[in-house]
Design an enzyme around this catalytic site. Structure first.
Site, mmCIF file in Angstrom:
data_model
loop_
_atom_site.group_PDB
_atom_site.id
_atom_site.type_symbol
_atom_site.label_atom_id
_atom_site.label_comp_id
_atom_site.label_asym_id
_atom_site.label_seq_id
_atom_site.Cartn_x
_atom_site.Cartn_y
_atom_site.Cartn_z
ATOM 1 N N ASP A 113 -2.353 -4.941 0.264
ATOM 2 C CA ASP A 113 -1.853 -6.229 0.749
ATOM 3 C C ASP A 113 -2.559 -6.710 2.007
ATOM 4 O O ASP A 113 -2.865 -7.906 2.146
ATOM 5 C CB ASP A 113 -0.341 -6.181 0.950
ATOM 6 N N GLN A 131 0.811 -1.210 0.000
ATOM 7 C CA GLN A 131 0.000 0.000 0.000
ATOM 8 C C GLN A 131 0.852 1.271 0.000
ATOM 9 O O GLN A 131 2.047 1.236 0.288
ATOM 10 C CB GLN A 131 -0.921 0.009 1.224
ATOM 11 N N HIS A 132 0.194 2.367 -0.340
ATOM 12 C CA HIS A 132 0.686 3.738 -0.134
ATOM 13 C C HIS A 132 1.728 4.223 -1.137
ATOM 14 O O HIS A 132 1.919 5.419 -1.272
ATOM 15 C CB HIS A 132 1.276 3.936 1.271
#
Length: 466
Positions: free
Chosen positions: A230, A71-72
Site C-alpha cells: 500500500d 502489507q505484511h
C-alpha cells in the site's frame, strides 16, 4: 479510451478505481468494507472485492488490472491452496515475542538490517510465521505456501491456478523480513528460521518487475500487474520522486520517502523497503495515528469538527500537556507493549481545549520523530505530501507545517493506493522504463513558521518514558 483498474485492499476496506490509462482520470469506482480485527479470513477480502467490483461496474471492459494492498499480512496456504487459518494482519502484536526471538537467533538487529533492510518487529510477516510455528505447530507443519494479501487476491483474480503461479512485487516482498530488496532475492535461510524447519519446499510468490505481468484475469484474460504494497502504491499514485515523501495519517501513520539508495537501520526504527518503480522506499510506520482523534472525540464528547475547533482555540504547546499517543503499543519506536500517556497536567492546563491540542501535537510530534528518523540516514526530505483520512482535519492542516518543519503539499482527496495500482496497470500496457505521468490537479501548499519546541518536548517525553 483504454481503461485500467486499480485495487486497494486495505485494512478497513477495498477500493476499486476504473481509470483512463492515458490521463489517469477516474471513470467509475466502487468500495466495500472489511471486517474489524487484527486477524481476518482472507475469503472476507475476496467477498468485499467482488462487491466493490460490482459497484464499479465490473472489470470486463478494462485492459489490465493491478492490486495494491496492506502489507505484511500472513496468508498461509496448504498444499491444495486452501487457507490454513485466518490471516494475521500487520497490526496484530501477538508476534512481538517472536520478533525478539528471531533477532536473537540471527545474532542481533544488525545482521537482520544488513540481510533484508529491516529488523523484525511484530508487524513483519516472518515474526507471524514464527508465532505460528510456536503457537500452532500443527498448522505450521501444513504450510505449503506463504502469500501476502495482495498476492493472494491477484492469484484469486487469476482463478487460483496453483501455488506455483503465485506472484508478488519487490515492494510487498520487502516487508516480509525474508526478502533482500537489494539483491532482489528471497532469503530462504530466514524463512527456515521463522518456521523452525527446512522450508525449502514452501512456495513463495515469484517476484515480478515493476511493469511485468505473470498472470491474467480468469474472467477476461486481461493481464494482471505485479501489484504493490500500500505505501509503495500510494507513492506511485502521488508520482513521488527522490526527495519527496508521503505522510499518511490513517489507521497507521506512515512516512515513506522515495530514495535511489537502500537503507539498513540497525536500530529498527526505519524499514528498508523497496518501492514500486525499482528503487527504494525507506519507511517509518506508527501504529497510532487517526484513531487517536477518535479516542479524544469520545473522551470530550465532541465530533471531529469540534475537536479541531477546540485544538485551534488552545495555545501552542497546550500549556505544557504532552501526549505520547501509544494506545495500540508502538512500532516506531519499537515499543509493542507501550501504553499512551499524558504528562504535564496541572489544575490550570487541564482544559478541554488543551486536551484537544495535546492530541494533535502528540500525533504530529510523533510523525516529526518518524521524519527525523528517516532523515538521519541521509535521505533527503524536501517536501511532504499529506494524505489519509486525517489530512482533511482543519487542525492537522493548520499545525502540521510548523510542527513537522517542512513544506506540506495536500493533494486532492483521493484513493492513492488504488490510483497507484491503476498506474502500474497502465504502465504494464504502455511498457517502457518509467510509469506514465498523471497530473494531479488541485493540490494545496501549506506553510508555517517552524516550531521545533513541540518536536523537542515530544522527544523529551519519549526519552523519559522508557
Amino acid at each position: 479510451m483504454t481503461l485500467v483498474a486499480g485495487i486497494d485492499s486495505s485494512t478497513q476496506s477495498v477500493k476499486v478505481l476504473i481509470v483512463d490509462a492515458d490521463s489517469g482520470d477516474i471513470i467509475r469506482q466502487g468500495r466495500a468494507s472489511h471486517p474489524d480485527g487484527t486477524e481476518v479470513a482472507p475469503e472476507a477480502w475476496w467477498t468485499a472485492l467482488s462487491n466493490a467490483v460490482a459497484q464499479a461496474g465490473g472489470l470486463d471492459d478494462v485492459a489490465a488490472v493491478s492490486v495494491g494492498g496492506q502489507q505484511h499480512g500472513m496468508v498461509a496456504l496448504d498444499a491444495s491452496g486452501e487457507v490454513i487459518r485466518d490471516a494475521l494482519l500487520w497490526n496484530d502484536n501477538r508476534s512481538a515475542p517472536a520478533a525478539t526471538d528471531l533477532i536473537e537467533d540471527l545474532g542481533g538487529p544488525g545482521p537482520w538490517a544488513d540481510a533484508v533492510g529491516s529488523v523484525p518487529v511484530a508487524s513483519l510477516t516472518a515474526t507471524k510465521l514464527r508465532w505460528l510455528a510456536d503457537a500452532e505447530p500443527e498448522n505450521a507443519a501444513r504450510v505449503a505456501a506463504v502469500a501476502l494479501p495482495h498476492d493472494w487476491l491477484t492469484w484469486k483474480l487469476a482463478g487460483a491456478p496453483g501455488l506455483d503461479a503465485l506472484v508478488t512485487d519487490r515492494s510487498d516482498a520487502s516487508g516480509t523480513a525474508y526478502f533482500d530488496a537489494v539483491a532482489n532475492s528471497y532469503r530462504r535461510d530466514l524463512l527456515d528460521l521463522a518456521l523452525r524447519r527446512d522450508a525449502s519446499e514452501v512456495v513463495l510468490p515469484r517476484v515480478l518487475g515493476p511493469a511485468e505481468s505473470g498472470l491474467a484475469m480468469a474472467t477476461s484474460g486481461a493481464p494482471l500487474g505485479p501489484g504493490c504494497g500500500d505505501n509503495a502504491g500510494a507513492a506511485l499514485g502521488l508520482g513521488l520522486t527522490p526527495g519527496e515523501t508521503s505522510l499518511s495519517l490513517g489507521t497507521s501513520g506512515v512516512v515513506a520517502a522515495v530514495s535511489p539508495t537502500p537503507v539498513a537501520d540497525h536500530s529498527g526504527a526505519i524499514n528498508g523497503f523497496a518501492d514500486a518503480t525499482g528503487v527504494f522506499l525507506p519507511l517509518a510506520c506508527t501504529l497510532n495515528a487517526a484513531q487517536v482523534f477518535d479516542v479524544f472525540t469520545k473522551l470530550l464528547g465532541v465530533d471531529h469538527a469540534e475537536l479541531d475547533r477546540l485544538a485551534l482555540e488552545a495555545q501552542s504547546g497546550a500549556e505544557g500537556l504532552v501526549l505520547l499517543p501509544f494506545f495500540n503499543g508502538e512500532r516506531t519506536p519499537n515499543l509493542p507493549d507501550a501504553t499512551a500517556s499524558l504528562s504535564g497536567m496541572t489544575l490550570r492546563n487541564s482544559t478541554r481545549a488543551n486536551l484537544a491540542r495535546a492530541a494533535f501535537e502528540g500525533v504530529l510530534g510523533h510523525m516529526a520523530y518518524a521524519l527525523d528518523a528517516v532523515r538521519s540516514f541521509g535521505v533527503p526530505i524536501e517536501r511532504v505530501s499529506l494524505v489519509g483520512g486525517a489530512a482533511k482535519s482543519e487542525a492537522i492542516r493548520a499545525l502540521a507545517p510548523a510542527i513537522l518543519g517542512v513544506e506540506i503539499i495536500v493533494p486532492p482527496d483521493g484513493e492513492y493506493v488504488a490510483l497507484g495500482a491503476a498506474k502500474q496497470a497502465a504502465w504494464l500496457l504502455a511498457g517502457g522504463e518509467t510509469p506514465p505521468v498523471w497530473e494531479l490537479q488541485g493540490s494545496e501548499t501549506l506553510t508555517g513558521e517552524d516550531t521545533p519546541a513541540i518536536r523537542e518536548r515530544f522527544a523529551e517525553a519519549l526519552a523519559g518514558s522508557h
